[in-house]
Design a protein around this motif. Structure first.
Motif, PDB file in Angstrom:
ATOM      1  N   LYS A  47       0.827  -1.205   0.000  1.00  0.00           N
ATOM      2  CA  LYS A  47       0.000   0.000   0.000  1.00  0.00           C
ATOM      3  C   LYS A  47       0.868   1.264   0.000  1.00  0.00           C
ATOM      4  CE  LYS A  47      -3.695   2.545   0.505  1.00  0.00           C
ATOM      5  NZ  LYS A  47      -4.514   2.880  -0.696  1.00  0.00           N
ATOM      6  N   GLU A  70       2.344   1.624  -3.480  1.00  0.00           N
ATOM      7  CA  GLU A  70       1.307   2.046  -4.427  1.00  0.00           C
ATOM      8  C   GLU A  70       0.965   3.527  -4.261  1.00  0.00           C
ATOM      9  OE1 GLU A  70      -1.931  -0.583  -3.726  1.00  0.00           O
ATOM     10  OE2 GLU A  70      -1.125  -2.185  -4.991  1.00  0.00           O
ATOM     11  N   ASP A  71       0.868   3.978  -3.018  1.00  0.00           N
ATOM     12  CA  ASP A  71       0.565   5.393  -2.783  1.00  0.00           C
ATOM     13  C   ASP A  71       1.703   6.289  -3.254  1.00  0.00           C
ATOM     14  OD1 ASP A  71      -1.863   4.724  -1.749  1.00  0.00           O
ATOM     15  OD2 ASP A  71      -1.318   5.024   0.360  1.00  0.00           O
ATOM     16  N   MET A  95       1.500   6.457  -6.933  1.00  0.00           N
ATOM     17  CA  MET A  95       0.376   7.306  -7.302  1.00  0.00           C
ATOM     18  C   MET A  95       0.785   8.782  -7.236  1.00  0.00           C
ATOM     19  SD  MET A  95      -2.705   8.139  -8.132  1.00  0.00           S
ATOM     20  CE  MET A  95      -3.640   6.612  -8.113  1.00  0.00           C
ATOM     21  N   SER A 155     -12.863   7.882 -11.316  1.00  0.00           N
ATOM     22  CA  SER A 155     -12.081   6.980 -10.465  1.00  0.00           C
ATOM     23  C   SER A 155     -11.230   7.763  -9.469  1.00  0.00           C
ATOM     24  CB  SER A 155     -11.213   6.069 -11.326  1.00  0.00           C
ATOM     25  OG  SER A 155     -10.259   6.830 -12.057  1.00  0.00           O
ATOM     26  N   HIS A 156     -10.603   8.857  -9.921  1.00  0.00           N
ATOM     27  CA  HIS A 156      -9.791   9.668  -9.015  1.00  0.00           C
ATOM     28  C   HIS A 156     -10.657  10.447  -8.043  1.00  0.00           C
ATOM     29  CE1 HIS A 156      -6.080   8.561 -10.841  1.00  0.00           C
ATOM     30  NE2 HIS A 156      -6.334   9.156 -12.005  1.00  0.00           N
ATOM     31  N   GLU A 196     -13.451   9.342  -6.807  1.00  0.00           N
ATOM     32  CA  GLU A 196     -13.792   8.346  -5.784  1.00  0.00           C
ATOM     33  C   GLU A 196     -12.652   8.194  -4.784  1.00  0.00           C
ATOM     34  OE1 GLU A 196     -14.689   4.767  -7.840  1.00  0.00           O
ATOM     35  OE2 GLU A 196     -16.728   5.367  -8.401  1.00  0.00           O
ATOM     36  N   GLN A 197     -11.422   8.190  -5.302  1.00  0.00           N
ATOM     37  CA  GLN A 197     -10.266   8.051  -4.417  1.00  0.00           C
ATOM     38  C   GLN A 197     -10.179   9.230  -3.442  1.00  0.00           C
ATOM     39  OE1 GLN A 197      -6.626   7.479  -6.556  1.00  0.00           O
ATOM     40  NE2 GLN A 197      -5.483   6.808  -4.756  1.00  0.00           N
ATOM     41  N   ILE A 244     -13.135   8.750  -0.871  1.00  0.00           N
ATOM     42  CA  ILE A 244     -12.928   7.577  -0.026  1.00  0.00           C
ATOM     43  C   ILE A 244     -11.841   7.859   1.013  1.00  0.00           C
ATOM     44  CG2 ILE A 244     -12.006   5.219  -0.010  1.00  0.00           C
ATOM     45  CD1 ILE A 244     -13.517   4.751  -2.641  1.00  0.00           C
ATOM     46  N   ASN A 245     -10.747   8.487   0.589  1.00  0.00           N
ATOM     47  CA  ASN A 245      -9.673   8.810   1.541  1.00  0.00           C
ATOM     48  C   ASN A 245     -10.162   9.748   2.640  1.00  0.00           C
ATOM     49  OD1 ASN A 245      -7.681   7.250   0.385  1.00  0.00           O
ATOM     50  ND2 ASN A 245      -6.753   8.914  -0.783  1.00  0.00           N
ATOM     51  N   ASP A 299     -12.645   7.792   4.860  1.00  0.00           N
ATOM     52  CA  ASP A 299     -11.909   6.805   5.652  1.00  0.00           C
ATOM     53  C   ASP A 299     -11.226   7.483   6.842  1.00  0.00           C
ATOM     54  OD1 ASP A 299     -10.799   4.007   5.858  1.00  0.00           O
ATOM     55  OD2 ASP A 299      -8.926   5.127   5.681  1.00  0.00           O
ATOM     56  N   GLY A 315      -2.446   9.465   2.411  1.00  0.00           N
ATOM     57  CA  GLY A 315      -3.804   9.640   1.890  1.00  0.00           C
ATOM     58  C   GLY A 315      -4.169  11.084   1.615  1.00  0.00           C
TER      59      GLY A 315
END
Length: 465
Positions: A287, A290-291, A294, A350-351, A353-354, A357-358, A361, A425
Motif C-alpha cells: 500500500k 502504491e501510494d 500514485m 475513479s480519481h 472516488e479516491q 474515499i480517503n 476513511d 492519503g
C-alpha cells in the motif's frame, strides 16, 4: 601670447593712434584750432572707432565665456561659431570639441546608468551598495520588498536597517580587506526567513595611485531569499526519513517472523499466525509503495485525467455504500445532506472516488464510536462546487492544520499507526484535487471534530490539468 595675436593687438593700437594724430594735425594746422580742442575732439572721434574695433576682439571672448557657462550647466546643444584664425579661434574650436565630447560622455554614462537601474529593478535578488565609509549608497526595489525597508535609507549604516552584526562585519571586511564573503542569515527570530548574502568588495579605480586608492573601496551585497529552498530541503529530508521509518517497521517485522519460521517454527501451531502477520505487513508495504507511485504519477507532466460528467448525488451515494461497512463497525452515523439531482461536475470519476474515499476513511477512523460523519455538496460561485466532509471526532490542533496534507505527516503518530494508515492519503487528496483545478483545506477544533473542504470546477474548459 603668440605672434599672430600680438600683431593683431599692435595693429589695433597703431591704427587708433594714427587716426588720432591725423585728426589732431588737421585741426591744428588747417582749422586753426587750439591744441586742447584738437586733442579732445580727436579723442571723442576715436571712441566709436575704438568701440567697434574692441568689440571685434571682445565678441569671441564673450562667446567663449557663454560656451564655458553652457559647459558648466551641461547644455551641449550649440557650438561656438568664431571665424577667427588666431588663438581665439583655436580656443573656441577646442572648447566646442570639449563640449561635444563631454556631452557624448555624459549621454553615454546616462544610458549606462539607466541600463543598470533597469537591471537592478528587474532582479529578483536584493542589492545593497555601500561606499568606502560603509554607508549606504543605494538599494534596489527587490531588497526593499524583501526586508520591508523604508523609502529613504541613503547614507545610513547597514546595521541601522538590518539588525545583524554578522552582515555588518562582512561588509566591513569587504571594504577594508577586499574579501569576498558568502553567508546565510536568519532575519527573524522564528527562523522562517533565510537569506543567502554574497558580499563583494569594489576595487578602487586603476587611474588612482596606491596612496589615493587606500580607503576608497566600497562593497556590494547581494541578497537571495532561500527560504523556499530550505523548506523544500527540509521536506525532502523529512520525506526520506519518513519513508525509511515507514518501510523499516514492516520489514523488520517480516524479517523477524520469517527468521522464526526458518528456525523451525514452521512445524508449530503458531506458524499460521506468523504467516498472517507477514501477509499483513506485506500488504502494508504494498500500500505504501502504491501510494508513493500514485503521488509520483500525479506530479508528472504525463498525468492525464479522463474527464466526464459526474452526477454529484449519485457519485456520493456510491462512495457512501463503499465505506458503509467500516462505519457500521464503529457504529458511526454516515449521512448525506440533500443534494439537487441536477448538480454535476466534470471530473475523473475513479480519481474523484479516491479523493472522497480517503477523506471519509480518515473521518471514520478518527471519530469515536457512536459519532457521526456528514457529506455535503453546495454550489459555491458560478464556477465551483464545494464538497464538505464533517465529523465530530478528535479534531486537529491548530498548529498542525497547515501540515496535514504533507506526505507522511501525522498528528498523532502512535495512534495513526494503530489505525493502519500510510500517511499519504491526504497528500494524494491534495494533488488530485489540484489536478482537477480545485483546492482543498481543513477547519478543525480539538475535541469537537473537523471539516474537510474541497472544490471542483463545473465546466471542462475551466479545469487546469
Amino acid at each position: 601670447m603668440s605672434l599672430r595675436l600680438r600683431w593683431k593687438w599692435t595693429f589695433f593700437f597703431t591704427f587708433l593712434l594714427f587716426i588720432f594724430l591725423i585728426v589732431q594735425a588737421y585741426l591744428l594746422h588747417y582749422a586753426n584750432r587750439s591744441f586742447l580742442f584738437s586733442s579732445l575732439f580727436s579723442l571723442i572721434l576715436m571712441i566709436p572707432v575704438a568701440y567697434f574695433l574692441a568689440r571685434s576682439l571682445a565678441d569671441p571672448i564673450s562667446e567663449m565665456t557663454r560656451r564655458a557657462i553652457q559647459l558648466v550647466s551641461t547644455t551641449f546643444d550649440k557650438k561656438v561659431q568664431i571665424s577667427s584664425r588666431d588663438e581665439l579661434g583655436s580656443l573656441s574650436k577646442a572648447i566646442s570639441e570639449i563640449g561635444s565630447q563631454l556631452g557624448n560622455k555624459i549621454e553615454e554614462i546616462s544610458k549606462e546608468k539607466d541600463y543598470l537601474q533597469t537591471i537592478l529593478k528587474g532582479m529578483m535578488e536584493g542589492v545593497l551598495v555601500v561606499d568606502g565609509r560603509g554607508r549606504i549608497l543605494m538599494v534596489n526595489d527587490a531588497l526593499r520588498r524583501l526586508l520591508s525597508l523604508a523609502s529613504d535609507v541613503s547614507d545610513k549604516m547597514p546595521l541601522e536597517i538590518i539588525r545583524n552584526a554578522e552582515l555588518e562585519g562582512a561588509i566591513r571586511r569587504a571594504i577594508h580587506d577586499g574579501e569576498n564573503i558568502a553567508l546565510e542569515l536568519d532575519l527573524d527570530k522564528s527562523g522562517e526567513k533565510t537569506i543567502e548574502v554574497n558580499v563583494v568588495s569594489i576595487l578602487p579605480s586603476k587611474r588612482k595611485t596606491d596612496e589615493d586608492s587606500e580607503g576608497v573601496r566600497g562593497a556590494i551585497a547581494v541578497f537571495h531569499d532561500i527560504t523556499r529552498l530550505k523548506q523544500l530541503e527540509k521536506i525532502r529530508q523529512d520525506f526520506v526519513a519518513n519513508v525509511s521509518h515507514e518501510l523499516r517497521t514492516p520489514l523488520t517485522t517480516i524479517k523477524g517472523y520469517a527468521e522464526t519460521l526458518l528456525d523451525g517454527a514452521l512445524k508449530e501451531d503458531q506458524a499460521f499466525q506468523f504467516v498472517q502477520v507477514i501477509k499483513r505487513h506485506t500488504d502494508r508495504l504494498t500500500k505504501i509503495v502504491e501510494d508513493l507511485l500514485m503521488l509520483s504519477r500525479i506530479e508528472t507532466k504525463e498525468f492525464q485525467l479522463k474527464l466526464e460528467v459526474v452526477s454529484v448525488r449519485d457519485f456520493i451515494d456510491d462512495v457512501t455504500d463503499f465505506v458503509k461497512d467500516l462505519a457500521e463497525k464503529k457504529k458511526i452515523s454516515l449521512s448525506r445532506n440533500e443534494i439537487p439531482s441536477s448538480l454535476s461536475v466534470q471530473a475523473d470519476r475513479s480519481h474523484l472516488e479516491q479523493i472522497l474515499i480517503n477523506l471519509l476513511d480518515n473521518a471514520i477512523k478518527y471519530t469515536p464510536e457512536g459519532g457521526r460523519v456528514t457529506i455535503s455538496a453546495i454550489e459555491g460561485d458560478s464556477k465551483d462546487i464545494q464538497f464538505l466532509i464533517e465529523d465530530n471526532g478528535i479534531g486537529i490542533p491548530k498548529e498542525d492544520l497547515s501540515r496535514v496534507f504533507e506526505r507522511f505527516y501525522r498528528v498523532d503518530k502512535g495512534r495513526s499507526k494503530e489505525m493502519g494508515g500510510t500517511g499519504l492519503g491526504l497528500s494524494i487528496v491534495k494533488h488530485l484535487v489540484q489536478a482537477h483545478g480545485g483546492r482543498v483545506w481543513v477547519e478543525s477544533q480539538p475535541g469537537k471534530g473537523s471539516v474537510f473542504y474541497f472544490t471542483l470546477p463545473k465546466q471542462k474548459e475551466e479545469i487546469n490539468l
